[in-house]
Design an enzyme around this catalytic site. Structure first.
Site, mmCIF file in Angstrom:
data_model
loop_
_atom_site.group_PDB
_atom_site.id
_atom_site.type_symbol
_atom_site.label_atom_id
_atom_site.label_comp_id
_atom_site.label_asym_id
_atom_site.label_seq_id
_atom_site.Cartn_x
_atom_site.Cartn_y
_atom_site.Cartn_z
ATOM 1 N N GLU A 1 -0.523 -2.093 -4.721
ATOM 2 C CA GLU A 1 -1.867 -1.675 -5.125
ATOM 3 C C GLU A 1 -1.839 -0.229 -5.603
ATOM 4 O O GLU A 1 -1.659 0.690 -4.788
ATOM 5 C CB GLU A 1 -2.838 -1.827 -3.954
ATOM 6 C CG GLU A 1 -2.962 -3.261 -3.450
ATOM 7 C CD GLU A 1 -3.792 -3.389 -2.178
ATOM 8 O OE1 GLU A 1 -4.136 -4.527 -1.823
ATOM 9 O OE2 GLU A 1 -4.093 -2.351 -1.537
ATOM 10 N N HIS B 1 -6.483 1.904 7.207
ATOM 11 C CA HIS B 1 -7.845 2.379 6.942
ATOM 12 C C HIS B 1 -8.598 2.564 8.261
ATOM 13 O O HIS B 1 -9.390 3.498 8.405
ATOM 14 C CB HIS B 1 -8.596 1.372 6.067
ATOM 15 C CG HIS B 1 -8.268 1.451 4.611
ATOM 16 N ND1 HIS B 1 -8.777 2.438 3.789
ATOM 17 C CD2 HIS B 1 -7.506 0.657 3.820
ATOM 18 C CE1 HIS B 1 -8.340 2.248 2.544
ATOM 19 N NE2 HIS B 1 -7.557 1.170 2.542
ATOM 20 N N HIS C 1 -4.069 2.372 -3.517
ATOM 21 C CA HIS C 1 -4.003 2.496 -2.055
ATOM 22 C C HIS C 1 -2.945 3.520 -1.629
ATOM 23 O O HIS C 1 -1.782 3.418 -2.016
ATOM 24 C CB HIS C 1 -3.681 1.133 -1.444
ATOM 25 C CG HIS C 1 -3.593 1.143 0.057
ATOM 26 N ND1 HIS C 1 -4.647 0.784 0.863
ATOM 27 C CD2 HIS C 1 -2.577 1.480 0.895
ATOM 28 C CE1 HIS C 1 -4.266 0.891 2.137
ATOM 29 N NE2 HIS C 1 -3.021 1.317 2.177
#
Length: 260
Positions: A237, A150, A240
């Site tokens: 996840e 990120h 993600h």
């Protein structure tokens, strides 16, 4: 004024001082707007139709507070990733579906804040966002990391929404387990993926067998749409994705998330 060669002229120093004294309140301390890291863009400038619900700019996240580094709720990404995301949005439109992003670029200080938050938790503490894994074990379980794509602008957390439906207010309880039934857990009107966003639980694994057939289809639809434009899912996840496997293509950045 000062006398120079028999004439009165304005003192530069005096002018500067007067300018400071007469400036509007707060002007002298206003920080200049900080530019984005090189190659980064605001997603709104690429595709304003993608819904943005940046949770870490609000207290509505697993920490219960606005996360350091999030001055505003804006999705910022490396330009190539933003344009690829716009292509996913275009691919989904014929199905009357679209994307909702929860997090995009994440300043390095926010990554550190997450790790510090885990360290402050009691070893046996459970919570709505981590119903079966202790807070102190979230790093070891792979849900929180000290290094994140990120911060490189190539990772995004997101889900699917219906384009023909008005965006509803959140429903359900904020204290209900994130892996609970859809009618009980916190829900934001997106397609039901079996858990809420940032649910640190084995049910959040993309291939979990604990979810219903419909929830599994919704996850696979999201994964397929993203894969078609170069995004790789993180298996623990469902929300993600990393663009192009580009880990290391850019260095982690720490510029705060700001508006355009």
């Amino acid at each position: 004024m000062v006398a120079v060669g028999g004439r009165l002229v304005r003192s530069v120093a005096l002018t500067v001082c007067l300018g400071v004294l007469l400036a509007p309140a707060g002007a002298a301390t206003r920080a200049p707007h900080q530019r984005l890291p090189s190659g980064f863009v605001h997603l709104r400038e690429v595709d304003a139709s993608i819904v943005q619900d940046i949770r870490y700019a609000t207290p509505s996240n697993f920490t219960g507070s606005v996360v350091p580094g999030y001055a505003v709720g804006e999705c910022i990404l490396l330009e190539a990733a933003a344009r690829a995301l716009a292509q996913v949005q275009a691919d989904l439109r014929p199905r009357d579906l679209g994307l909702k992003v929860y997090d995009c670029y994440r300043p390095a200080r926010a990554v550190k804040a997450f790790v510090d938050w885990v360290g402050r938790g009691a070893g046996a503490e459970l919570g709505p966002y981590w119903p079966r894994t202790t807070r102190g074990g979230l790093v070891a379980a792979g849900y929180i990391s000290s290094d994140s794509n990120h911060s490189r602008g190539v990772a995004v957390d997101l889900t699917l929404v219906r384009l023909d439906a008005a965006a509803p207010a959140g429903t359900g309880s904020t204290t209900a387990p994130c892996n609970g039934p859809a009618e009980v857990r916190r829900h934001d009107g997106s397609l039901d993926m079996g858990t809420s966003f940032d649910c640190f639980d084995v049910m959040s694994a993309t291939g979990s067998r604990e979810i219903t057939a419909e929830q599994r289809r919704n996850r696979q639809l999201l994964v397929s749409a993203m894969a078609g434009r170069g995004f790789r899912n993180y298996r623990r996840e469902w929300w993600h994705f990393t663009y192009g496997g580009a880990r290391g293509a850019t260095k982690p950045e720490d510029v705060p998330v700001q508006g355009r």
